[in-house]
Design a protein around this motif. Sequence first.
Motif, PDB file in Angstrom:
ATOM      1  N   GLY A  16     100.667   8.992 -17.420  1.00 60.25           N
ATOM      2  CA  GLY A  16      99.578   8.068 -17.733  1.00 60.25           C
ATOM      3  C   GLY A  16      98.346   8.749 -18.277  1.00 60.25           C
ATOM      4  O   GLY A  16      97.440   8.091 -18.799  1.00 60.25           O
ATOM      5  N   MET A  17      98.299  10.084 -18.188  1.00 59.36           N
ATOM      6  CA  MET A  17      97.123  10.798 -18.706  1.00 59.36           C
ATOM      7  C   MET A  17      97.001  10.560 -20.212  1.00 59.36           C
ATOM      8  O   MET A  17      97.985  10.554 -20.945  1.00 59.36           O
ATOM      9  CB  MET A  17      97.208  12.297 -18.402  1.00 59.36           C
ATOM     10  N   GLY A  18      95.780  10.341 -20.662  1.00 56.84           N
ATOM     11  CA  GLY A  18      95.524  10.162 -22.084  1.00 56.84           C
ATOM     12  C   GLY A  18      95.848   8.790 -22.629  1.00 56.84           C
ATOM     13  O   GLY A  18      95.538   8.483 -23.787  1.00 56.84           O
ATOM     14  N   LEU A  21      92.827   6.772 -23.839  1.00 60.03           N
ATOM     15  CA  LEU A  21      92.306   7.298 -25.105  1.00 60.03           C
ATOM     16  C   LEU A  21      93.190   6.836 -26.262  1.00 60.03           C
ATOM     17  O   LEU A  21      92.694   6.427 -27.316  1.00 60.03           O
ATOM     18  CB  LEU A  21      92.262   8.828 -25.065  1.00 60.03           C
ATOM     19  N   HIS A  22      94.501   6.910 -26.062  1.00 54.52           N
ATOM     20  CA  HIS A  22      95.452   6.464 -27.083  1.00 54.52           C
ATOM     21  C   HIS A  22      95.225   5.002 -27.438  1.00 54.52           C
ATOM     22  O   HIS A  22      95.219   4.613 -28.623  1.00 54.52           O
ATOM     23  CB  HIS A  22      96.883   6.674 -26.560  1.00 54.52           C
ATOM     24  N   ASP A  23      95.016   4.173 -26.423  1.00 51.10           N
ATOM     25  CA  ASP A  23      94.867   2.738 -26.662  1.00 51.10           C
ATOM     26  C   ASP A  23      93.531   2.391 -27.297  1.00 51.10           C
ATOM     27  O   ASP A  23      93.428   1.409 -28.037  1.00 51.10           O
ATOM     28  CB  ASP A  23      95.024   1.972 -25.338  1.00 51.10           C
ATOM     29  N   LEU A  46     106.790  10.274 -22.666  1.00 54.21           N
ATOM     30  CA  LEU A  46     106.871  10.965 -21.378  1.00 54.21           C
ATOM     31  C   LEU A  46     105.478  11.143 -20.775  1.00 54.21           C
ATOM     32  O   LEU A  46     105.293  10.979 -19.558  1.00 54.21           O
ATOM     33  CB  LEU A  46     107.543  12.329 -21.570  1.00 54.21           C
ATOM     34  N   ILE A  47     104.496  11.458 -21.612  1.00 54.29           N
ATOM     35  CA  ILE A  47     103.119  11.633 -21.131  1.00 54.29           C
ATOM     36  C   ILE A  47     102.609  10.339 -20.511  1.00 54.29           C
ATOM     37  O   ILE A  47     102.001  10.340 -19.422  1.00 54.29           O
ATOM     38  CB  ILE A  47     102.195  12.065 -22.286  1.00 54.29           C
ATOM     39  N   PHE A  48     102.848   9.220 -21.169  1.00 57.42           N
ATOM     40  CA  PHE A  48     102.273   7.954 -20.722  1.00 57.42           C
ATOM     41  C   PHE A  48     103.075   7.295 -19.602  1.00 57.42           C
ATOM     42  O   PHE A  48     102.510   6.635 -18.738  1.00 57.42           O
ATOM     43  CB  PHE A  48     102.162   6.967 -21.896  1.00 57.42           C
ATOM     44  N   GLU A  49     104.410   7.508 -19.595  1.00 52.60           N
ATOM     45  CA  GLU A  49     105.257   6.732 -18.685  1.00 52.60           C
ATOM     46  C   GLU A  49     105.974   7.572 -17.626  1.00 52.60           C
ATOM     47  O   GLU A  49     106.500   7.038 -16.665  1.00 52.60           O
ATOM     48  CB  GLU A  49     106.315   5.963 -19.496  1.00 52.60           C
ATOM     49  N   GLY A  50     106.012   8.907 -17.816  1.00 59.01           N
ATOM     50  CA  GLY A  50     106.768   9.739 -16.902  1.00 59.01           C
ATOM     51  C   GLY A  50     108.248   9.689 -17.245  1.00 59.01           C
ATOM     52  O   GLY A  50     108.607   9.332 -18.363  1.00 59.01           O
ATOM     53  N   PRO A  51     109.151  10.060 -16.318  1.00 55.38           N
ATOM     54  CA  PRO A  51     108.894  10.364 -14.906  1.00 55.38           C
ATOM     55  C   PRO A  51     108.150  11.686 -14.685  1.00 55.38           C
ATOM     56  O   PRO A  51     108.234  12.590 -15.517  1.00 55.38           O
ATOM     57  CB  PRO A  51     110.300  10.423 -14.296  1.00 55.38           C
ATOM     58  N   ALA A  52     107.476  11.759 -13.559  1.00 52.88           N
ATOM     59  CA  ALA A  52     106.633  12.918 -13.250  1.00 52.88           C
ATOM     60  C   ALA A  52     107.436  14.219 -13.225  1.00 52.88           C
ATOM     61  O   ALA A  52     106.952  15.257 -13.683  1.00 52.88           O
ATOM     62  CB  ALA A  52     105.929  12.706 -11.908  1.00 52.88           C
ATOM     63  N   ASP A  53     108.668  14.174 -12.707  1.00 49.82           N
ATOM     64  CA  ASP A  53     109.472  15.401 -12.624  1.00 49.82           C
ATOM     65  C   ASP A  53     109.733  15.986 -14.008  1.00 49.82           C
ATOM     66  O   ASP A  53     109.709  17.205 -14.188  1.00 49.82           O
ATOM     67  CB  ASP A  53     110.805  15.121 -11.919  1.00 49.82           C
ATOM     68  N   ASP A  54     110.004  15.115 -14.977  1.00 52.73           N
ATOM     69  CA  ASP A  54     110.253  15.603 -16.343  1.00 52.73           C
ATOM     70  C   ASP A  54     108.971  16.099 -16.997  1.00 52.73           C
ATOM     71  O   ASP A  54     108.974  17.095 -17.718  1.00 52.73           O
ATOM     72  CB  ASP A  54     110.868  14.494 -17.205  1.00 52.73           C
ATOM     73  N   GLU A 277      84.850  19.739 -19.047  1.00 51.51           N
ATOM     74  CA  GLU A 277      86.305  19.827 -18.919  1.00 51.51           C
ATOM     75  C   GLU A 277      86.935  18.699 -19.726  1.00 51.51           C
ATOM     76  O   GLU A 277      86.668  17.521 -19.468  1.00 51.51           O
ATOM     77  CB  GLU A 277      86.716  19.730 -17.449  1.00 51.51           C
ATOM     78  N   VAL A 278      87.776  19.054 -20.691  1.00 51.30           N
ATOM     79  CA  VAL A 278      88.296  18.068 -21.634  1.00 51.30           C
ATOM     80  C   VAL A 278      89.798  17.913 -21.452  1.00 51.30           C
ATOM     81  O   VAL A 278      90.557  18.864 -21.640  1.00 51.30           O
ATOM     82  CB  VAL A 278      88.001  18.487 -23.094  1.00 51.30           C
ATOM     83  N   GLY A 279      90.216  16.712 -21.074  1.00 58.36           N
ATOM     84  CA  GLY A 279      91.651  16.471 -20.949  1.00 58.36           C
ATOM     85  C   GLY A 279      92.001  15.794 -19.646  1.00 58.36           C
ATOM     86  O   GLY A 279      91.355  14.832 -19.241  1.00 58.36           O
ATOM     87  N   ALA A 280      93.024  16.316 -18.975  1.00 57.60           N
ATOM     88  CA  ALA A 280      93.553  15.683 -17.768  1.00 57.60           C
ATOM     89  C   ALA A 280      92.938  16.292 -16.512  1.00 57.60           C
ATOM     90  O   ALA A 280      92.813  17.502 -16.405  1.00 57.60           O
ATOM     91  CB  ALA A 280      95.070  15.844 -17.720  1.00 57.60           C
TER      92      ALA A 280
END
Length: 313
Positions: A16-18, A21-23, A46-54, A277-280
């Motif tokens: 879900g990070m970012g 900003l994308h939207d 993958l960044i927006f939806e996961g799964p977290a393990d991946d 600090e810029v980002g996640a």
Amino acid sequence: MSISFIFPGQGSQAPGMGKSLHDAFGAAREVFQEVDEALGEKLSKLIFEGPADDLTLTANAQPALMAVSLAAMRVLDREFGVGAGKAAFVAGHSLGEYSALAAAGALSVTDAARLLRTRGNAMQAAVPVGEGAMAALIGKVDVALAEEIAAKGAEAGPCVVANDNNVGNVVISGSKAGIDAALAYAKEKGARAIALNVSAPFHSPLMQPAADAMAEALAGASIAPLAAPVVANVTARPVNEPTTIRKLLVEQVTGRVRWRESIEWMATEGSVARFIEVGAGKQLSGMVKRNAPDAETLALNEPADLEAFAKSV
């Protein structure tokens, strides 16, 4: 008031990070699309939806964190007129150094994404799973005590100080035997130690195969003039000469992340009063507060953060 843009490393990622900003901004969407095209896959999904393990896999987390940081920087520049040139310095924690270089214009987003995918794969492949380990020494631990603990561990197998984040947060890395011996000695010394759930012993001599891979990859990368000097992880000093940047990025794979020294140098010798600090996430902001307590910190995660910061510059 001098500012420094700082960029997070592995551990700050979360599904879900970012996304906000994308939207909200076309400029951010451009960056995510460039990263997807560079890697030939939908990393943005993958960044927006996961799964977290991946997402946490080293080969994914590294370009993903860079993408979020660079999306925020492009929005700052395009929408609010605040680019890296407004900063006295840029710096990043481990992989964040690539984000810093891309933010300063030294690397294209495409090259940064490909280099970080190569770096992540090479770091993962350098040591068979289970043979390496890392641990955090926390509490009343400074780098001198951490070095003593690592040296004791090294009697059993490779073991070094990997990340000097701040007093009370120093990470050691090496072989499982070396780390186990170091943890036993840390207990004797009354230091609190926590084994880290990581896939490889980053920033240790065991990463030499990955350093060799990065030397080859970086030899073919174009490094353009920087809008602001980058404070390098392995020297904790500013650099802007392409040949030196390449050399230090290779050394960084096996070398110590001198984050405490980097922040202290920027706050004192560099006269930086604001660390952005810029980002996640906000992990680096916490470290800055411990290393330079008088400095102001700000984490830019959401669209409103960018707008408020831009108005304050």
